[in-house]
Design a protein around this motif. Structure first.
Motif, PDB file in Angstrom:
ATOM      1  N   LEU A 238       0.835  -1.204   0.000  1.00  0.00           N
ATOM      2  CA  LEU A 238       0.000   0.000   0.000  1.00  0.00           C
ATOM      3  C   LEU A 238       0.870   1.255   0.000  1.00  0.00           C
ATOM      4  CD1 LEU A 238      -2.809  -0.846   2.616  1.00  0.00           C
ATOM      5  CD2 LEU A 238      -3.145  -0.432   0.168  1.00  0.00           C
ATOM      6  N   ILE A 239       1.906   1.235   0.825  1.00  0.00           N
ATOM      7  CA  ILE A 239       2.789   2.394   0.948  1.00  0.00           C
ATOM      8  C   ILE A 239       3.519   2.661  -0.362  1.00  0.00           C
ATOM      9  CG2 ILE A 239       4.770   3.349   2.192  1.00  0.00           C
ATOM     10  CD1 ILE A 239       2.183   3.109   3.818  1.00  0.00           C
ATOM     11  N   SER A 240       3.860   1.597  -1.074  1.00  0.00           N
ATOM     12  CA  SER A 240       4.616   1.757  -2.325  1.00  0.00           C
ATOM     13  C   SER A 240       3.817   2.504  -3.388  1.00  0.00           C
ATOM     14  CB  SER A 240       5.040   0.387  -2.864  1.00  0.00           C
ATOM     15  OG  SER A 240       3.907  -0.346  -3.313  1.00  0.00           O
ATOM     16  N   GLU A 241       2.519   2.569  -3.236  1.00  0.00           N
ATOM     17  CA  GLU A 241       1.663   3.261  -4.198  1.00  0.00           C
ATOM     18  C   GLU A 241       1.511   4.744  -3.879  1.00  0.00           C
ATOM     19  OE1 GLU A 241      -1.929   1.041  -4.052  1.00  0.00           O
ATOM     20  OE2 GLU A 241      -1.042  -0.785  -4.917  1.00  0.00           O
ATOM     21  N   LEU A 242       2.106   5.191  -2.757  1.00  0.00           N
ATOM     22  CA  LEU A 242       2.031   6.598  -2.363  1.00  0.00           C
ATOM     23  C   LEU A 242       3.197   7.381  -2.962  1.00  0.00           C
ATOM     24  CD1 LEU A 242       1.144   6.087   1.426  1.00  0.00           C
ATOM     25  CD2 LEU A 242      -0.436   6.424  -0.487  1.00  0.00           C
ATOM     26  N   SER A 243       3.173   8.668  -2.755  1.00  0.00           N
ATOM     27  CA  SER A 243       4.256   9.506  -3.264  1.00  0.00           C
ATOM     28  C   SER A 243       5.569   9.157  -2.562  1.00  0.00           C
ATOM     29  CB  SER A 243       3.931  10.983  -3.037  1.00  0.00           C
ATOM     30  OG  SER A 243       3.923  11.281  -1.647  1.00  0.00           O
ATOM     31  N   VAL A 244       6.679   9.494  -3.203  1.00  0.00           N
ATOM     32  CA  VAL A 244       7.985   9.216  -2.623  1.00  0.00           C
ATOM     33  C   VAL A 244       8.138   9.929  -1.289  1.00  0.00           C
ATOM     34  CG1 VAL A 244      10.476   9.519  -2.935  1.00  0.00           C
ATOM     35  CG2 VAL A 244       9.049   8.841  -4.889  1.00  0.00           C
ATOM     36  N   GLU A 245       7.641  11.155  -1.207  1.00  0.00           N
ATOM     37  CA  GLU A 245       7.730  11.903   0.048  1.00  0.00           C
ATOM     38  C   GLU A 245       6.940  11.213   1.159  1.00  0.00           C
ATOM     39  OE1 GLU A 245       6.717  16.363   1.842  1.00  0.00           O
ATOM     40  OE2 GLU A 245       6.367  15.898  -0.272  1.00  0.00           O
ATOM     41  N   LYS A 246       5.740  10.715   0.802  1.00  0.00           N
ATOM     42  CA  LYS A 246       4.914  10.032   1.799  1.00  0.00           C
ATOM     43  C   LYS A 246       5.583   8.736   2.249  1.00  0.00           C
ATOM     44  CE  LYS A 246       0.753  10.317   3.787  1.00  0.00           C
ATOM     45  NZ  LYS A 246       0.275  11.493   4.556  1.00  0.00           N
ATOM     46  N   GLN A 247       6.199   8.025   1.318  1.00  0.00           N
ATOM     47  CA  GLN A 247       6.917   6.801   1.674  1.00  0.00           C
ATOM     48  C   GLN A 247       8.060   7.108   2.635  1.00  0.00           C
ATOM     49  OE1 GLN A 247       7.942   4.151  -1.653  1.00  0.00           O
ATOM     50  NE2 GLN A 247       6.464   5.281  -2.917  1.00  0.00           N
ATOM     51  N   ARG A 248       8.767   8.205   2.375  1.00  0.00           N
ATOM     52  CA  ARG A 248       9.880   8.600   3.239  1.00  0.00           C
ATOM     53  C   ARG A 248       9.373   8.938   4.653  1.00  0.00           C
ATOM     54  NH1 ARG A 248      11.417  12.725   0.514  1.00  0.00           N
ATOM     55  NH2 ARG A 248      12.620  11.509  -0.988  1.00  0.00           N
ATOM     56  N   GLU A 249       8.240   9.627   4.733  1.00  0.00           N
ATOM     57  CA  GLU A 249       7.658   9.986   6.034  1.00  0.00           C
ATOM     58  C   GLU A 249       7.224   8.736   6.796  1.00  0.00           C
ATOM     59  OE1 GLU A 249       4.482  12.579   5.127  1.00  0.00           O
ATOM     60  OE2 GLU A 249       5.763  14.287   4.600  1.00  0.00           O
ATOM     61  N   PHE A 250       6.655   7.769   6.072  1.00  0.00           N
ATOM     62  CA  PHE A 250       6.220   6.523   6.718  1.00  0.00           C
ATOM     63  C   PHE A 250       7.410   5.775   7.296  1.00  0.00           C
ATOM     64  CE2 PHE A 250       5.414   1.958   6.546  1.00  0.00           C
ATOM     65  CZ  PHE A 250       4.248   1.855   7.288  1.00  0.00           C
ATOM     66  N   LYS A 251       8.466   5.663   6.523  1.00  0.00           N
ATOM     67  CA  LYS A 251       9.665   4.974   6.988  1.00  0.00           C
ATOM     68  C   LYS A 251      10.225   5.630   8.239  1.00  0.00           C
ATOM     69  CE  LYS A 251      14.241   3.481   5.342  1.00  0.00           C
ATOM     70  NZ  LYS A 251      15.151   3.461   4.165  1.00  0.00           N
ATOM     71  N   LYS A 252      10.249   6.939   8.250  1.00  0.00           N
ATOM     72  CA  LYS A 252      10.749   7.677   9.405  1.00  0.00           C
ATOM     73  C   LYS A 252       9.856   7.428  10.623  1.00  0.00           C
ATOM     74  CE  LYS A 252      11.899  12.387  10.887  1.00  0.00           C
ATOM     75  NZ  LYS A 252      11.922  13.825  10.462  1.00  0.00           N
ATOM     76  N   PHE A 253       8.554   7.400  10.397  1.00  0.00           N
ATOM     77  CA  PHE A 253       7.603   7.172  11.486  1.00  0.00           C
ATOM     78  C   PHE A 253       7.789   5.781  12.085  1.00  0.00           C
ATOM     79  CE2 PHE A 253       3.445   5.503  12.851  1.00  0.00           C
ATOM     80  CZ  PHE A 253       3.095   6.450  13.804  1.00  0.00           C
ATOM     81  N   ILE A 254       7.921   4.781  11.251  1.00  0.00           N
ATOM     82  CA  ILE A 254       8.084   3.405  11.736  1.00  0.00           C
ATOM     83  C   ILE A 254       9.382   3.252  12.523  1.00  0.00           C
ATOM     84  CG2 ILE A 254       8.512   1.020  10.992  1.00  0.00           C
ATOM     85  CD1 ILE A 254       5.589   1.784  10.912  1.00  0.00           C
ATOM     86  N   ASN A 255      10.410   3.944  12.121  1.00  0.00           N
ATOM     87  CA  ASN A 255      11.718   3.791  12.765  1.00  0.00           C
ATOM     88  C   ASN A 255      11.861   4.584  14.069  1.00  0.00           C
ATOM     89  OD1 ASN A 255      12.875   1.933  11.025  1.00  0.00           O
ATOM     90  ND2 ASN A 255      13.609   3.522   9.613  1.00  0.00           N
ATOM     91  N   LYS A 256      10.828   5.352  14.415  1.00  0.00           N
ATOM     92  CA  LYS A 256      10.887   6.073  15.686  1.00  0.00           C
ATOM     93  C   LYS A 256      11.001   5.087  16.839  1.00  0.00           C
ATOM     94  CE  LYS A 256       8.373  10.333  14.612  1.00  0.00           C
ATOM     95  NZ  LYS A 256       7.144  11.119  14.901  1.00  0.00           N
ATOM     96  N   ASN A 257      11.484   5.574  17.968  1.00  0.00           N
ATOM     97  CA  ASN A 257      11.752   4.693  19.105  1.00  0.00           C
ATOM     98  C   ASN A 257      10.506   4.132  19.764  1.00  0.00           C
ATOM     99  OD1 ASN A 257      14.528   4.921  18.869  1.00  0.00           O
ATOM    100  ND2 ASN A 257      14.592   6.793  20.105  1.00  0.00           N
ATOM    101  N   ASN A 258       9.427   4.941  19.808  1.00  0.00           N
ATOM    102  CA  ASN A 258       8.249   4.425  20.526  1.00  0.00           C
ATOM    103  C   ASN A 258       7.715   3.172  19.855  1.00  0.00           C
ATOM    104  OD1 ASN A 258       7.491   6.447  18.470  1.00  0.00           O
ATOM    105  ND2 ASN A 258       5.420   5.893  19.008  1.00  0.00           N
ATOM    106  N   SER A 259       7.250   2.239  20.662  1.00  0.00           N
ATOM    107  CA  SER A 259       6.905   0.916  20.143  1.00  0.00           C
ATOM    108  C   SER A 259       5.506   0.851  19.536  1.00  0.00           C
ATOM    109  CB  SER A 259       7.020  -0.122  21.266  1.00  0.00           C
ATOM    110  OG  SER A 259       6.141   0.202  22.332  1.00  0.00           O
ATOM    111  N   LEU A 260       4.594   1.714  19.971  1.00  0.00           N
ATOM    112  CA  LEU A 260       3.215   1.641  19.491  1.00  0.00           C
ATOM    113  C   LEU A 260       3.077   2.449  18.203  1.00  0.00           C
ATOM    114  CD1 LEU A 260       0.543   0.378  20.377  1.00  0.00           C
ATOM    115  CD2 LEU A 260      -0.037   2.558  21.456  1.00  0.00           C
ATOM    116  N   LYS A 261       2.681   1.791  17.134  1.00  0.00           N
ATOM    117  CA  LYS A 261       2.586   2.435  15.825  1.00  0.00           C
ATOM    118  C   LYS A 261       1.165   2.285  15.300  1.00  0.00           C
ATOM    119  CE  LYS A 261       7.127   2.868  15.785  1.00  0.00           C
ATOM    120  NZ  LYS A 261       7.804   4.168  15.907  1.00  0.00           N
ATOM    121  N   LEU A 262       0.452   3.408  15.197  1.00  0.00           N
ATOM    122  CA  LEU A 262      -0.900   3.373  14.650  1.00  0.00           C
ATOM    123  C   LEU A 262      -0.908   4.063  13.285  1.00  0.00           C
ATOM    124  CD1 LEU A 262      -3.910   2.760  14.831  1.00  0.00           C
ATOM    125  CD2 LEU A 262      -4.224   4.949  16.014  1.00  0.00           C
TER     126      LEU A 262
END
Length: 583
Positions: A238-262
């Motif tokens: 699903l993420i791969s179908e988004l813009s490159v900028e949105k994909q970059r933001e998602f990756k950054k969000f997932i890699n954050k330290n907090n464990s709960l990801k919504l």
């Protein structure tokens, strides 16, 4: 006409056997299929039409105790469900949605006809599904399938409350993680607005601990058909179908330290946009052969944990818009600011009625404390004794609806007028339920002089509730004092003025000690008065009248006369239990 429910089943069974092979399941068979043992379940073998001809199916018919007053429920057998899934109108519990019981009234005198029609409807649904004639219905029934559990590793959380009607483009979504369960909810999804502000104030007021975390919103999502169980690899697609900028933001969000990801998104169903989402479970980066924390979480999602299932959420929407729709108000309404001065027997019970109007913001004014002797006539009871009346009612209203704005003022209305007249003039309507003539007259003069610029509703009752009165005074209209005579008595009292002057002790009771005199009347009469006057109040809300008006509700005249109380001429000429408009 009396109905024999057992006989109704027998008749239906005999007729159905003429059409399809039917048998009644025993306790062991019902237990095996996870049906309750005490209910009747029949197994019906029939046929439906598929793309390649007739297909044999087995249906389980579950009867409510009151069949044929209510419709039976039909389930597809587990084996057939595994072969056929997925078709519209058949959920993951194998229930076939035939007729909506809210819109359908079965004929109790024709039990066999009711049953046969339900089975026929179920077979048509399955036929259309097998021939893919109704697959567009998946869009309208998206949430029924989103909420389904599709396997042992798949899960859906139903403990998420959403304070969001529609996601604003400029808003960041946030998630409140509660320290303890509130009702059945552990998470609150919101965006910054008045609704969330009221709810967070509620949490703080009740000392409910929480923390707030960020949410990643994907925007609009499209799912064609179930199953909607998602693994990490599905999300990454699903993420791969988004813009490159949105994909970059998602990756950054997932890699954050907090464990709960919504992660959230919106889908279109039934001509509306709905919020959905999912949690990513904690991505363990402490894997044998790698330094602790060396592998980024996003890398784990793509590789070692690509097959890990996300935890879908089905947020329960809790907003004024949805609550309005549930009471039939589809157009919505702007909120009204109401001030209630005097939260005693009249004011507290009036609030019950006023709160039934859509989207009310209350300011409650009363300097008194609720005492045990008040609770027979007050809207609230023993649990609230010892609290300020304004705080007690605020507590009740906020517990009922945490997103409602309710302000408590533990001052007298006179003090507020003197120190903060702007507060009154921010209101749409002000209700005076104090029952003290001097205070009411003072307020009447304040609206006459232009200090108070909003309409005042004065509500009070006569002793033994011989009568209840509502005086509506608008700025620049008929003044307060015109409704009273030269001695300060209301011109349309039910009790004769002479009795008020000559027999004052007849109208009050006194307990031992000082400051214990009170006016007697019962709660049932208060309720009758308020229910009679309430339509006039709401009419004033809706019509935006600017003309002053007054009404009197006449109580039980016979009972008043038995007490040796004389009626006024106005009281004598009007019937008991009626509402009279004076103008």
């Amino acid at each position: 006409m009396s109905i024999s429910f057992g006989l109704a089943r027998e008749v239906a069974f005999q007729e159905l056997q003429k059409i399809d092979s039917t048998k009644i399941l025993d306790t062991i068979a019902k237990r095996k299929l996870s049906f309750l043992e005490e209910i009747d379940v029949w197994e019906v073998t029939s046929e439906v039409e598929g793309n390649s001809g007739l297909v044999e199916i087995v249906l389980h018919v579950v009867f409510p105790h009151d069949f044929p007053l209510s419709l039976p429920k039909l389930f597809l057998s587990p084996n057939d469900y595994d072969k056929i899934k997925y078709v519209p109108h058949v959920d993951a519990n194998r229930l076939i949605c035939t007729y909506d019981e809210e819109l359908t009234r079965p004929d109790p005198q024709n039990p066999s006809g009711v049953l046969i029609e339900c089975i026929s409807k179920a077979k048509q649904i399955l036929t259309d599904g097998l021939k893919q004639k109704n697959h567009e219905d998946f869009k309208n029934e998206f949430f029924a399938y989103w909420q389904c559990k599709y396997g042992s590793k798949d899960s859906v959380k139903e403990d998420v409350l959403s304070l969001i009607d529609s996601v604003r483009e400029d808003s960041e979504l946030k998630l409140i993680c509660l320290n303890k369960t509130l009702s059945s909810y552990n998470y609150i999804l919101y965006q910054n607005d008045n609704i969330s502000e009221n709810f967070i104030n509620y949490l703080n007021d009740y000392k409910i601990g929480f923390e707030i975390i960020d949410v990643f919103h994907l925007g609009e999502l499209i799912f064609k058909m179930p199953p909607f169980s998602l693994q990490n690899r599905d999300v990454l697609k699903l993420i791969s179908e988004l813009s490159v900028e949105k994909q970059r933001e998602f990756k950054k969000f997932i890699n954050k330290n907090n464990s709960l990801k919504l992660i959230t998104g919106v889908v279109r169903a039934n001509n509306d946009v709905h919020l959905i989402g999912w949690f990513h479970t904690f991505l363990n980066s402490n894997i044998n052969g790698f330094r602790p924390g060396h592998l980024p979480k996003y890398t784990l999602m793509k590789t070692l944990q690509a097959s890990t299932y996300v935890i879908r959420i089905s947020p329960e929407t809790f907003t004024p818009k949805r609550l309005d729709e549930r009471i039939g108000n589809k157009t919505g309404s702007s909120f009204r600011k109401l001030m209630i001065a005097g939260i005693g027997s009249i004011g507290s019970n009036l609030i019950y009625y006023l709160n039934s109007v859509s989207d009310i913001h209350f300011t409650l004014v009363d300097p008194d404390i609720l005492k045990v002797e008040n609770i027979k006539r007050h809207f609230l009871g023993f649990d609230y004794v010892g609290l300020y009346k304004s705080d007690a009612v605020r507590h009740y209203l906020r517990a009922k609806n945490p997103i409602q704005q309710v302000i408590s003022e533990k001052n007298s209305i006179i003090k507020i007028c003197q120190s903060n007249i702007e507060l009154l003039n921010q209101m749409d309507f002000i209700f005076i339920c104090i029952g003290k003539a001097n205070i009411s007259q003072w307020l009447g003069n304040a609206i006459k002089s232009g200090e108070i610029k909003k309409p005042l509703f004065f509500l009070w009752v006569e002793p033994y509730l011989a009568g209840g009165h509502c005086l509506i005074i608008y700025p620049n209209s008929k003044n307060y004092e015109t409704y009273f005579d030269e001695d300060g008595f209301f011109k349309n009292n039910i009790i004769d003025k002479k009795d008020y002057i000559d027999k004052p002790n007849l109208f009050t009771l006194r307990e031992a000690g000082c400051q214990t005199t009170f006016t007697p009347y019962n709660l049932s009469s208060v309720t009758s008065f308020l229910s009679a006057i309430f339509p006039k109040i709401t009419n004033a809300f809706l019509n935006k009248s600017i003309e002053s008006d007054s009404f009197t509700w006449i109580g039980d005249k016979e009972q008043i006369e038995k007490l040796g109380i004389s009626l006024s001429d106005f009281g004598k000429k009007n019937f008991s239990e009626t509402l009279v408009k004076h103008g």
